[in-house]
Design a protein around this motif. Sequence first.
Motif, mmCIF file in Angstrom:
data_model
loop_
_atom_site.group_PDB
_atom_site.id
_atom_site.type_symbol
_atom_site.label_atom_id
_atom_site.label_comp_id
_atom_site.label_asym_id
_atom_site.label_seq_id
_atom_site.Cartn_x
_atom_site.Cartn_y
_atom_site.Cartn_z
ATOM 1 N N ILE A 1 9.885 15.434 7.898
ATOM 2 C CA ILE A 1 8.599 14.890 8.325
ATOM 3 C C ILE A 1 7.517 15.955 8.239
ATOM 4 C CG2 ILE A 1 7.352 13.828 10.231
ATOM 5 C CD1 ILE A 1 9.930 12.565 11.103
ATOM 6 N N GLY A 2 7.837 17.166 8.726
ATOM 7 C CA GLY A 2 6.819 18.215 8.771
ATOM 8 C C GLY A 2 6.440 18.737 7.410
ATOM 9 N N MET B 1 -2.330 10.771 -1.901
ATOM 10 C CA MET B 1 -3.765 10.659 -1.673
ATOM 11 C C MET B 1 -4.565 11.318 -2.790
ATOM 12 S SD MET B 1 -4.030 11.444 2.327
ATOM 13 C CE MET B 1 -3.415 10.310 3.548
ATOM 14 N N LEU B 2 -4.009 12.391 -3.358
ATOM 15 C CA LEU B 2 -4.763 13.115 -4.377
ATOM 16 C C LEU B 2 -4.753 12.390 -5.707
ATOM 17 C CD1 LEU B 2 -3.949 16.859 -3.766
ATOM 18 C CD2 LEU B 2 -6.134 15.719 -3.560
ATOM 19 N N GLY C 1 4.189 6.137 5.226
ATOM 20 C CA GLY C 1 4.285 6.078 6.684
ATOM 21 C C GLY C 1 5.603 5.479 7.131
ATOM 22 N N ILE D 1 8.362 7.924 6.932
ATOM 23 C CA ILE D 1 8.407 8.827 8.085
ATOM 24 C C ILE D 1 9.156 8.165 9.238
ATOM 25 C CG2 ILE D 1 6.966 9.903 9.835
ATOM 26 C CD1 ILE D 1 4.899 10.302 7.597
ATOM 27 N N VAL E 1 0.384 4.376 0.707
ATOM 28 C CA VAL E 1 0.340 5.267 1.866
ATOM 29 C C VAL E 1 1.104 4.650 3.045
ATOM 30 C CG1 VAL E 1 -1.154 6.482 3.463
ATOM 31 C CG2 VAL E 1 -1.794 6.288 1.108
ATOM 32 N N HIS E 2 1.040 3.318 3.158
ATOM 33 C CA HIS E 2 1.851 2.659 4.184
ATOM 34 C C HIS E 2 3.335 2.889 3.921
ATOM 35 C CE1 HIS E 2 -1.371 -0.437 5.571
ATOM 36 N NE2 HIS E 2 -1.655 0.819 5.878
ATOM 37 N N ILE F 1 4.679 15.139 4.495
ATOM 38 C CA ILE F 1 3.273 15.515 4.391
ATOM 39 C C ILE F 1 2.909 15.807 2.942
ATOM 40 C CG2 ILE F 1 1.664 17.362 4.968
ATOM 41 C CD1 ILE F 1 2.670 17.276 7.762
ATOM 42 N N ARG G 1 -4.346 9.158 -6.203
ATOM 43 C CA ARG G 1 -4.757 7.762 -6.137
ATOM 44 C C ARG G 1 -6.105 7.579 -6.841
ATOM 45 N NH1 ARG G 1 -7.509 4.713 -1.551
ATOM 46 N NH2 ARG G 1 -8.333 6.768 -1.196
ATOM 47 N N ILE H 1 2.534 12.464 1.148
ATOM 48 C CA ILE H 1 1.256 11.814 1.455
ATOM 49 C C ILE H 1 0.104 12.540 0.765
ATOM 50 C CG2 ILE H 1 -0.315 11.204 3.316
ATOM 51 C CD1 ILE H 1 1.979 10.870 5.130
ATOM 52 N N PHE H 2 0.160 13.852 0.803
ATOM 53 C CA PHE H 2 -0.869 14.673 0.162
ATOM 54 C C PHE H 2 -0.991 14.301 -1.308
ATOM 55 C CE2 PHE H 2 -3.332 18.513 0.132
ATOM 56 C CZ PHE H 2 -3.538 18.780 1.468
ATOM 57 N N ASN I 1 0.851 -1.187 0.000
ATOM 58 C CA ASN I 1 0.000 0.000 0.000
ATOM 59 C C ASN I 1 0.885 1.235 0.000
ATOM 60 O OD1 ASN I 1 -1.600 2.188 0.887
ATOM 61 N ND2 ASN I 1 -3.087 0.740 1.663
ATOM 62 N N LEU J 1 11.608 18.689 11.181
ATOM 63 C CA LEU J 1 10.820 19.814 10.676
ATOM 64 C C LEU J 1 10.692 19.755 9.162
ATOM 65 C CD1 LEU J 1 9.493 22.446 11.473
ATOM 66 C CD2 LEU J 1 11.664 23.571 11.177
#
Lengths: 168, 407
Positions: free
Chosen positions: A61-62, A73-74, A31, A34, A27-28, A66, A76, A69-70, A25, A58
């Motif tokens: 990861i920050g 997700m968009l 993760g 991270i 997204v995993h 992100i 997919r 992942i953004f 996956n 910062l």
Amino acid sequence: MTTVVFILFSLMVLGGGLMVVTASNIVHAAGALILSLFGVACLYVLLNAGFLAAVQVLVYIGAIAILIIFTVMLIRREGEDRLSFNSMWSGVLVIAVLAFVGLILILNQVWPLGMEGGAPDMNLDPTVQLGRMLLDPAGYVLPFEVASILLLSAMIGAIVIAREKRKE
Amino acid sequence: MDDFRVADLFTSIGRLWTNWLVDLGVSDPWILFINSLIGAILIVVIPVTIVVFTIMGERKIIGRFQDRLGPNRVGPFGFLQTVPDVVKLLTKEIITPDHVDKVMYHIAPMMSVVAVLLIWAVIPFAPNVIGADLDIGVIYFVAVASFGTLAVLFAGWSSNNKYALVAAFRAVAQLISYEVPLVLSLLVPVLLASSMSMQTIVETQRQGWFVILAPISMLIFFISSTAEIGRSPFDLLEADSEIVAGYNIEYSGMKFAMFFLGEWIHAFTICALTATLFFGGWLGPFVTQVPALGVVYFFLKMFILYFVQVWIRTTMPRLRIDHLLNFNWKFLVPLALANLMVMSLVTRLLNPIEGPAADPVVQGAVFFGANLVLVVAALMIVGGVARRARQAQEAQRFRAVASGVQG
């Protein structure tokens, strides 16, 4: 004691990295990335480089994780979030290992591994030392400023792309 | 026992405890380990204890603002209302929907609480009473805050619900946007103290609280942190009056409550940070002679700021999402950038590399004046832009009416 902690964090970095490439996956995988990046930050703390550790968390990861992942997700689509192994993965693995070993060997010729010229002065605050180095004309002020110009142009580029077209 | 002083209560207790461990014959690395463990547990327990009281206090205060009594049934004046609330939340059934992504779904609520609790490690309660006086304290706070954003994203995605995902995107857009002015305004106390350590920042404020030297930074910090915790008027993260709440829609029971626990703790954590960075933290009268008083001053300042925050929460209407983002990118960020530039210029002019630094009173006056000029300039620019936009709109309406008359 330090060795045990070092091994734990190294396992975190390597295990996370392994999960990034093996997770089915996507997204995993992000993760796990991270987790791996956080392990690197912990290693920085062990090396007494607190500032670098904080910046690692910062920035990587920050901000970067992100954003990754953004994006994931968009873009997919239904049924596309399962990655499959390419049939040539064993060949790729061999090439990757060879490239890694080769790079290490070449880099070892140019900059020998291990610390040279003695450890930095531990009496001084490492963050202060870092700041001095970055802004010292005899240090790294030129690369520092060049990098900031690069970031500025990237920012202006983003604004130009995202700007609404004026219809008149 | 002879070095026990009530004036320096917390350090004395620590010394007694360590001496006792030494007498028991515990070796030094283990003492360090045990003491760090106790410190870590205290750092977690203190905010979670405070939150029980702030929830009750906030409900009472909001009640008064809305011309009603607030909770008044459990205990004297309803002061024990939180206890049955917590029991209710703990005993509620936790339902895990079928199609969630199990690992991330369960990690997200924990992460949102941990991200906030981590901040307490660098908040100084009194001289020598701090979790860890890191020399990178300020940037540490910014770094751990990013885990909160991740928690929102994880929760929204793993719920496998379109509303939750859209809400998470909206929330993350707000969180990472407001991080920009937050960090830019944080740089000003760092600049004034020439240090990122929280204790040094507090010590430097002996000459004058940074709220006098940098009021704009204080306001920007307070506003953008209010947006970070997603409280009114920035409560779009989970607009609780709307039908679909937000990224936490698929959560129930204590897992749902964890997000709110995180939010409630965050609410007074930013007050603690504002008190530390701009209002002198534990500084106050007689704090040099009686260091234990520092804790009292710190919590007093924190709760006063918390009252202001509740006041804002209960009196301001919610912003629309485009207004929210425009306010950030077109007003707060430019102002924070200009503020940072002006502040660094003034700092260098008043404290030249060679030669003596200016008198503290002069410094305070010049800094305050510079802030005042900046605020007036910013408001004039905003006012001018708004006026022009209004005039353009009116001209358009006039044209529309005129063409209607002609036709």
